[in-house]
Motif scaffolding. Sequence first.
Motif, short mmCIF file in Angstrom:
data_model
loop_
_atom_site.label_atom_id
_atom_site.label_comp_id
_atom_site.label_asym_id
_atom_site.label_seq_id
_atom_site.Cartn_x
_atom_site.Cartn_y
_atom_site.Cartn_z
N UNK A 1 4.30 17.06 -14.19
CA UNK A 1 4.29 15.63 -14.50
C UNK A 1 4.14 14.80 -13.22
N UNK A 2 3.53 13.64 -13.35
CA UNK A 2 3.47 12.69 -12.24
C UNK A 2 4.04 11.37 -12.72
N UNK A 3 4.50 10.57 -11.75
CA UNK A 3 5.22 9.35 -12.07
C UNK A 3 4.54 8.19 -11.34
N UNK A 4 4.12 7.20 -12.11
CA UNK A 4 3.28 6.12 -11.59
C UNK A 4 4.03 4.80 -11.63
N UNK A 5 3.97 4.07 -10.50
CA UNK A 5 4.59 2.76 -10.42
C UNK A 5 3.63 1.67 -10.87
N UNK A 6 4.07 0.45 -10.78
CA UNK A 6 3.29 -0.70 -11.24
C UNK A 6 2.01 -0.86 -10.41
N UNK A 7 0.96 -1.32 -11.08
CA UNK A 7 -0.28 -1.65 -10.39
C UNK A 7 -0.11 -3.00 -9.69
N UNK A 8 -0.45 -3.06 -8.38
CA UNK A 8 -0.29 -4.29 -7.60
C UNK A 8 -1.59 -4.62 -6.89
N UNK A 9 -1.66 -5.83 -6.36
CA UNK A 9 -2.90 -6.27 -5.72
C UNK A 9 -2.80 -6.47 -4.23
N UNK A 10 -1.59 -6.33 -3.66
CA UNK A 10 -1.42 -6.55 -2.23
C UNK A 10 -0.55 -5.45 -1.63
N UNK A 11 -0.78 -5.16 -0.36
CA UNK A 11 0.04 -4.16 0.32
C UNK A 11 1.51 -4.57 0.33
N UNK A 12 1.76 -5.85 0.42
CA UNK A 12 3.14 -6.32 0.46
C UNK A 12 3.89 -6.03 -0.83
N UNK A 13 3.17 -5.69 -1.92
CA UNK A 13 3.81 -5.41 -3.20
C UNK A 13 3.94 -3.91 -3.47
N UNK A 14 3.44 -3.10 -2.55
CA UNK A 14 3.43 -1.65 -2.79
C UNK A 14 4.85 -1.09 -2.86
N UNK A 15 5.77 -1.67 -2.10
CA UNK A 15 7.16 -1.18 -2.14
C UNK A 15 7.72 -1.31 -3.56
#
Length: 527
Positions: free
Chosen positions: A378-392
Amino acid sequence: MQVVRVSDGGTVTVAEVLALPVLVRGLPKVLAGHDRLDRQVRWVHVTEWEHPASALRGGELVLTTGFGFPNRLEEWAAEFADIGAAALVLELGRRFQEAPYELVAACRARGVPLIVLQRGIKFVDVTQEVHAMILTGQVRTLRAAQHVHDTFTALSLRGAGADEVVRAAATMTGRAVVLENLAHQALICAPGEAMVEDALNRWEERSRVTPSPTERTEVCGQEGWLVTSVEFRGQRWGRLAMLPGSTAEQRFHTDHVMVLERAAIALTLSRLTHETRWEEQAQRDALLDVLEQRHLSWRDTRTKITALGVPTHGRRLAVVLVCAADRDALLDKLRARLEGSALVGDLGERGIGVLLAYREPGGWRPLATDISELAGAPVYVGAEVGELSEVARSAAEAEQVADAVPPVGPAAVHTIADIGLPQLFYSLRDDPRVQAYAERQLAALLAHDQDHGTDLLTTLRHYLASAGNKSIAARRSHLSRQALYQRLHLIEDILRADLESGDCRAQLHVAIAALDAQRARHRPGRA
C-alpha cells in the motif's frame, strides 16, 4: 564579456608593476600592447645589449635606456615577442627623446607591451620592489597550497561527506562551487558569496553548453567556469565547477585551481568511503529541505530542486509514503520510474518519501498506482498542493493516512478519504486512553472466552456489524437463530449490558474497533 584567465598567484602583472610608486615617478606612458597589460611578470631584467633575447626565458619585464638598440628595431622587437617577454620599458632622455617609430610599430604588430618613462628613475629600485612582490607572492602561494592540502587532508581523514568538501572549497575561495553528475544535475551547491538562484538558475541549460576541460582543470565556456573532472574508480563520474565572481572578480588564480583540484580528489575519496550515492543523498536532502522547511528561501529551494532535474514551477505537488522490506531495491526502481517527475528519499521510520511533481490536477493518481505496484504494498498519499510552501501539509496528511491504514493487504493507494472508524483507531492504537477504554468494555468477555474456550467476541462482532439484525448476524456466524439468541443473552450477562440499546451497541462497536487496531501488526520499519 571579460576574458577570464587563470593567473599565477606567485607573479604580478604588467599593470600592477606600472602602478608601483617607483614607476609612477617615471611618468610611464603605454605606446603599444594596451590590451596585454595583464601579462604576468616573472622577473625583471635590465639590459643594454644589442641582442638581449639570448639571456631571457620569457615573462621578464625588460628595462632599458636604448643605448644598445641595433639599427633594425623590427628584428629586435621580434626577438622579444618570440621569447615571450612580458613588456619592454624604455627610459627616455638618455639616448632617445621619444620612442623610435620603428620600435613602436614593431611592438604594436607583435603585441608586445611598450612603455616609455618620461622621467628618469633608478632601475635598481624597480628591480628590488618587483622582485620583492614576486617573492612575497610565491611565499604566499606556498602557504596557501599548504593550507589547502591540510584542509582537504583533514576532511578526508575524518570521512567528511561530499557536501562538506564542496562547502569548504566555496568558503576558501568565496566563489560558488557546484558538483554535478554526467547528466548535468547539480547535486551539491555551495554558493559562497553568491546567491543560490544566481548560481543554479537554468543550470542544466548552462552546463550543457560549457565543455569539459581537455586537461585536468581549465576555464571553460562563455561564462568562464573553472572546471575539473571528478573521477570514481578510474572513470569520469562528473564535474566540479567554480563559477566566476562579480565582474570585478572574474579572474581565477592558481589557489583557485589548487582548491578545486584538491576538492575533486577529496570527493573521490569520500565516494569510496561512503555507501550512499551522491544522487541519492542529493534527492533525500532536497526532499527533507521541503518537508522540514529547513531553508532560507522558497525560491532557492525551487532552484535547487530544478537543478536536480525535477521542475516544480507551474506543477501540482503531492507527497507519497511507502514502506517496503527491501528499501534499496525499491529506491532504485522508483528513481528509474519517476526520473524527472519526483524527488525520492529514504525518510527512516517514516518509510520512503516521494514528492511528485505533475502538470494536471489529479495527476498523482497514475503515479501513485505505479509506486504501489512497484512496491507490491500500500502507498499513502497526502493532499494535492500547488506550492512548495504547502508540501509540508501534504506530507503531514500522508503520514496521517500511513498511521491509520494497516500495512497488510494488497497493493493499493490510500488517501485521507479512506480513513474510517477502524483506521482512526488504528492510528490511535498506542494511546493509553483508547487501550483503557477497550479493556474496560470488553475485559470480562475476553476473560470468559479464554477461560471457557469460547469465541463470544466474534459473535458480538458479527451482531454489531449487522446493526443489531439477528437474522443477518446468525447467517454470518453460521449459527441457528436459537443458538445466536443464547449467545447474545450470555454476552449480556457477562458484560452486564443491554444489546437492544443503540448506545450500548455503539460503545461496544467502538471498543471492538479499538481492540482490533491494537492487535493489528505494526508497520514494517516503524516503532
